[in-house]
Design a protein around this motif. Structure first.
Motif, PDB file in Angstrom:
ATOM      1  N   GLN A   1       0.824  -1.219   0.000  1.00 49.17           N
ATOM      2  CA  GLN A   1       0.000   0.000   0.000  1.00 49.17           C
ATOM      3  C   GLN A   1       0.851   1.258   0.000  1.00 49.17           C
ATOM      4  OE1 GLN A   1      -2.554  -1.808   3.309  1.00 49.17           O
ATOM      5  NE2 GLN A   1      -3.907  -0.252   2.486  1.00 49.17           N
ATOM      6  N   VAL A   2       2.142   1.134   0.368  1.00 43.01           N
ATOM      7  CA  VAL A   2       3.053   2.288   0.310  1.00 43.01           C
ATOM      8  C   VAL A   2       3.606   2.341  -1.107  1.00 43.01           C
ATOM      9  CG1 VAL A   2       5.184   3.321   1.182  1.00 43.01           C
ATOM     10  CG2 VAL A   2       3.607   2.175   2.764  1.00 43.01           C
ATOM     11  N   LYS A   3       3.255   3.399  -1.845  1.00 42.90           N
ATOM     12  CA  LYS A   3       3.590   3.464  -3.268  1.00 42.90           C
ATOM     13  C   LYS A   3       4.960   4.084  -3.510  1.00 42.90           C
ATOM     14  CE  LYS A   3      -0.369   1.673  -4.070  1.00 42.90           C
ATOM     15  NZ  LYS A   3      -0.396   0.218  -4.338  1.00 42.90           N
ATOM     16  N   ALA A   4       5.464   4.864  -2.551  1.00 42.02           N
ATOM     17  CA  ALA A   4       6.798   5.473  -2.705  1.00 42.02           C
ATOM     18  C   ALA A   4       7.262   5.995  -1.351  1.00 42.02           C
ATOM     19  CB  ALA A   4       6.760   6.616  -3.718  1.00 42.02           C
ATOM     20  N   ILE A   5       8.589   5.953  -1.164  1.00 44.46           N
ATOM     21  CA  ILE A   5       9.202   6.551   0.023  1.00 44.46           C
ATOM     22  C   ILE A   5      10.170   7.634  -0.451  1.00 44.46           C
ATOM     23  CG2 ILE A   5      10.732   6.156   2.000  1.00 44.46           C
ATOM     24  CD1 ILE A   5       9.644   3.328   2.216  1.00 44.46           C
ATOM     25  N   PHE A   6       9.995   8.841   0.057  1.00 44.76           N
ATOM     26  CA  PHE A   6      10.909   9.945  -0.226  1.00 44.76           C
ATOM     27  C   PHE A   6      11.848  10.076   0.972  1.00 44.76           C
ATOM     28  CE2 PHE A   6       8.944  12.473  -3.802  1.00 44.76           C
ATOM     29  CZ  PHE A   6       7.930  11.562  -4.090  1.00 44.76           C
ATOM     30  N   ILE A   7      13.153   9.939   0.737  1.00 47.97           N
ATOM     31  CA  ILE A   7      14.118   9.994   1.841  1.00 47.97           C
ATOM     32  C   ILE A   7      15.401  10.641   1.350  1.00 47.97           C
ATOM     33  CG2 ILE A   7      14.884   7.607   1.372  1.00 47.97           C
ATOM     34  CD1 ILE A   7      15.256   7.292   4.442  1.00 47.97           C
ATOM     35  N   GLU A   8      16.086  11.310   2.255  1.00 48.97           N
ATOM     36  CA  GLU A   8      17.254  12.100   1.860  1.00 48.97           C
ATOM     37  C   GLU A   8      18.560  11.297   1.850  1.00 48.97           C
ATOM     38  OE1 GLU A   8      20.065  13.677   4.354  1.00 48.97           O
ATOM     39  OE2 GLU A   8      18.578  14.590   5.690  1.00 48.97           O
ATOM     40  N   ALA A   9      19.499  11.726   1.014  1.00 47.79           N
ATOM     41  CA  ALA A   9      20.901  11.295   1.082  1.00 47.79           C
ATOM     42  C   ALA A   9      21.709  12.543   0.741  1.00 47.79           C
ATOM     43  CB  ALA A   9      21.189  10.168   0.107  1.00 47.79           C
ATOM     44  N   SER A  10      22.130  13.269   1.755  1.00 47.41           N
ATOM     45  CA  SER A  10      22.728  14.586   1.529  1.00 47.41           C
ATOM     46  C   SER A  10      24.191  14.509   1.111  1.00 47.41           C
ATOM     47  CB  SER A  10      22.626  15.437   2.800  1.00 47.41           C
ATOM     48  OG  SER A  10      21.272  15.706   3.116  1.00 47.41           O
ATOM     49  N   TYR A  11      24.923  13.598   1.735  1.00 45.26           N
ATOM     50  CA  TYR A  11      26.387  13.545   1.545  1.00 45.26           C
ATOM     51  C   TYR A  11      26.821  12.153   1.079  1.00 45.26           C
ATOM     52  CZ  TYR A  11      26.285  17.670   4.608  1.00 45.26           C
ATOM     53  OH  TYR A  11      26.014  18.885   5.174  1.00 45.26           O
ATOM     54  N   PRO A  12      27.971  12.068   0.425  1.00 48.68           N
ATOM     55  CA  PRO A  12      28.531  10.746   0.104  1.00 48.68           C
ATOM     56  C   PRO A  12      29.016  10.036   1.376  1.00 48.68           C
ATOM     57  CG  PRO A  12      29.687  12.503  -1.086  1.00 48.68           C
ATOM     58  CD  PRO A  12      28.803  13.153  -0.084  1.00 48.68           C
ATOM     59  N   ASN A  13      29.328   8.747   1.226  1.00 48.82           N
ATOM     60  CA  ASN A  13      29.762   7.945   2.376  1.00 48.82           C
ATOM     61  C   ASN A  13      31.011   8.485   3.054  1.00 48.82           C
ATOM     62  OD1 ASN A  13      27.649   6.196   1.979  1.00 48.82           O
ATOM     63  ND2 ASN A  13      28.833   4.760   0.725  1.00 48.82           N
ATOM     64  N   SER A  14      31.817   9.248   2.310  1.00 52.43           N
ATOM     65  CA  SER A  14      33.093   9.734   2.865  1.00 52.43           C
ATOM     66  C   SER A  14      32.901  10.870   3.873  1.00 52.43           C
ATOM     67  CB  SER A  14      33.996  10.219   1.726  1.00 52.43           C
ATOM     68  OG  SER A  14      33.331  11.263   1.025  1.00 52.43           O
ATOM     69  N   GLN A  15      31.685  11.403   4.005  1.00 50.20           N
ATOM     70  CA  GLN A  15      31.453  12.500   4.945  1.00 50.20           C
ATOM     71  C   GLN A  15      31.755  12.030   6.370  1.00 50.20           C
ATOM     72  OE1 GLN A  15      30.643  15.468   3.865  1.00 50.20           O
ATOM     73  NE2 GLN A  15      29.844  16.602   5.614  1.00 50.20           N
ATOM     74  N   PRO A  16      32.647  12.748   7.098  1.00 49.69           N
ATOM     75  CA  PRO A  16      32.964  12.307   8.462  1.00 49.69           C
ATOM     76  C   PRO A  16      31.718  12.387   9.354  1.00 49.69           C
ATOM     77  CG  PRO A  16      34.468  14.043   7.709  1.00 49.69           C
ATOM     78  CD  PRO A  16      33.360  13.962   6.710  1.00 49.69           C
ATOM     79  N   PRO A  17      31.530  11.387  10.245  1.00 49.86           N
ATOM     80  CA  PRO A  17      30.334  11.349  11.096  1.00 49.86           C
ATOM     81  C   PRO A  17      30.104  12.652  11.857  1.00 49.86           C
ATOM     82  CG  PRO A  17      31.590   9.328  11.340  1.00 49.86           C
ATOM     83  CD  PRO A  17      32.404  10.223  10.450  1.00 49.86           C
ATOM     84  N   ALA A  18      31.191  13.327  12.249  1.00 54.08           N
ATOM     85  CA  ALA A  18      31.037  14.567  13.022  1.00 54.08           C
ATOM     86  C   ALA A  18      30.506  15.706  12.153  1.00 54.08           C
ATOM     87  CB  ALA A  18      32.363  14.956  13.641  1.00 54.08           C
ATOM     88  N   GLN A  19      30.533  15.528  10.811  1.00 56.22           N
ATOM     89  CA  GLN A  19      30.064  16.600   9.926  1.00 56.22           C
ATOM     90  C   GLN A  19      28.809  16.214   9.139  1.00 56.22           C
ATOM     91  OE1 GLN A  19      33.495  18.139   7.684  1.00 56.22           O
ATOM     92  NE2 GLN A  19      34.666  17.777   9.550  1.00 56.22           N
ATOM     93  N   LEU A  20      27.988  15.355   9.728  1.00 55.52           N
ATOM     94  CA  LEU A  20      26.746  14.952   9.050  1.00 55.52           C
ATOM     95  C   LEU A  20      25.617  15.957   9.278  1.00 55.52           C
ATOM     96  CD1 LEU A  20      26.696  11.104   9.687  1.00 55.52           C
ATOM     97  CD2 LEU A  20      26.807  12.244   7.474  1.00 55.52           C
ATOM     98  N   PHE A  21      25.695  16.727  10.363  1.00 50.94           N
ATOM     99  CA  PHE A  21      24.698  17.766  10.672  1.00 50.94           C
ATOM    100  C   PHE A  21      23.261  17.248  10.573  1.00 50.94           C
ATOM    101  CE2 PHE A  21      28.390  19.789   8.529  1.00 50.94           C
ATOM    102  CZ  PHE A  21      28.950  20.387   9.652  1.00 50.94           C
TER     103      PHE A  21
END
Ligand SMILES: [Zn+2]
Length: 315
Positions: free
Chosen positions: A226-246
């Motif tokens: 029944q869920v036709k689509a999920i909109f979700i973000e991916a702001s940065y590539p995997n190389s973004q340091p965890p402390a700079q994910l904001f």
């Protein structure tokens, strides 16, 4: 047999073979996660066949409508789409890149509701609609309140009808960095659902359980297709340091969250599920890396979609 083949080639669909009719029309008005002032998070959603849209976030409105009109997505002129066909706004959080289009177009807009969690609406009223940052287009705050927008607080987990549309919405709290609340909107049209997540970090980084709770709530609907689509973000590539994910996701974090959902639904339920990836930060090279990292890690075989401004999607 040759005749059947010919008919199929001509687009004839035998009875019973038809795809289910689409439930939602989506017109992305802005898709980028920053920098591009004219192309910031905003997605119009309507029940398929209905002319009344709700804007999920409102980072950029006019440039997106102009593009959509140029693409013949709308037959009405830009002004009419902005004033009449957008019936209201659901704001995930009050960061400027999600509300700037609403604020800047407010003087020419028609009266309509703004839906959101209480904290988001309080920021909009107190920090924008206060006669200092901007005139008070709200219905509370410092007088005179112009009352162009009715601020309608959503109660988490409770379904609220979206006025002047056949849609209703349920809000779920998200965590978007320390002390910053964001929202996921589960939009319903009859028996079909569309899930839109505003900016969010992963539970592990945010030290929260909001995404886990969201996946638990929607798992039965995903299993029932029944869920036709999920909109979700991916702001940065995997190389973004965890402390700079904001308070944002990377492809590996997004995939991990889909994995958490799949644990509840079984992985077959996610195969082919449209996952619209939003909020890619358009720094040089960024978007291509994010797309490649999502494709490389897509063991669940979700259908990743990268929306374009003014280009209609149906689900
Ligand atoms: Zn944000």
């Amino acid at each position: 047999m040759r005749q059947l083949l010919l008919l199929l080639l001509l687009g004839w669909v035998p009875p019973g073979w038809a795809q289910p009719a689409p439930a939602f029309t989506v017109v992305p008005l802005g898709v980028k996660g920053g920098l591009a002032e004219g192309n910031l998070s905003a997605y119009l959603v309507a029940a398929a066949g209905s002319p009344g849209y709700i804007a999920l976030d409102a980072g950029s409105l006019r440039p997106g409508v102009e593009k959509a009109v140029a693409n013949h997505v709308f037959t009405a002129p830009v002004e009419e789409v902005l004033r009449q066909q957008i019936k209201g706004y659901c704001l995930s959080h009050p960061h400027l890149d999600h509300v700037a289009g609403l604020l800047l177009n407010a003087p020419d807009d028609a009266p309509k509701p703004i839906y959101g969690l209480p904290a988001c609406l309080a920021t909009v009223q107190q920090d924008y609609f206060n006669w200092r940052a901007w005139p008070n287009f709200g219905n509370g705050g410092p007088p005179p309140a112009l009352g162009k927008y009715q601020l309608r607080a959503l109660v988490p987990g409770q379904e609220t009808p979206l006025e002047n549309t056949p849609l209703s919405v349920q809000a779920f709290e998200l965590s978007h960095g320390p002390g910053m609340q964001s929202t996921a909107f589960l939009v319903r049209s009859r028996e079909s659902y569309l899930l839109y997540l505003g900016d969010t970090g992963a539970d592990e980084q945010e030290k929260s359980h909001y995404l886990r709770a969201l996946w638990r709530a929607i798992a039965p609907l995903v299993q029932a297709h029944q869920v036709k689509a999920i909109f979700i973000e991916a702001s940065y590539p995997n190389s973004q340091p965890p402390a700079q994910l904001f308070g944002h996701l990377t492809p590996v974090l997004l995939l991990r969250e889909l994995g958490a959902l799949a644990q509840l639904t079984g992985s077959a339920a996610l195969r082919g599920l449209p996952v619209v990836v939003t909020h890619l930060k358009p720094s040089p090279g960024n978007e291509a890396i994010i797309k490649q990292e999502l494709a490389a890690g897509n063991a669940l075989q979700a259908r990743f979609i990268f929306p374009e401004q003014g280009v209609k999607l149906v689900f």
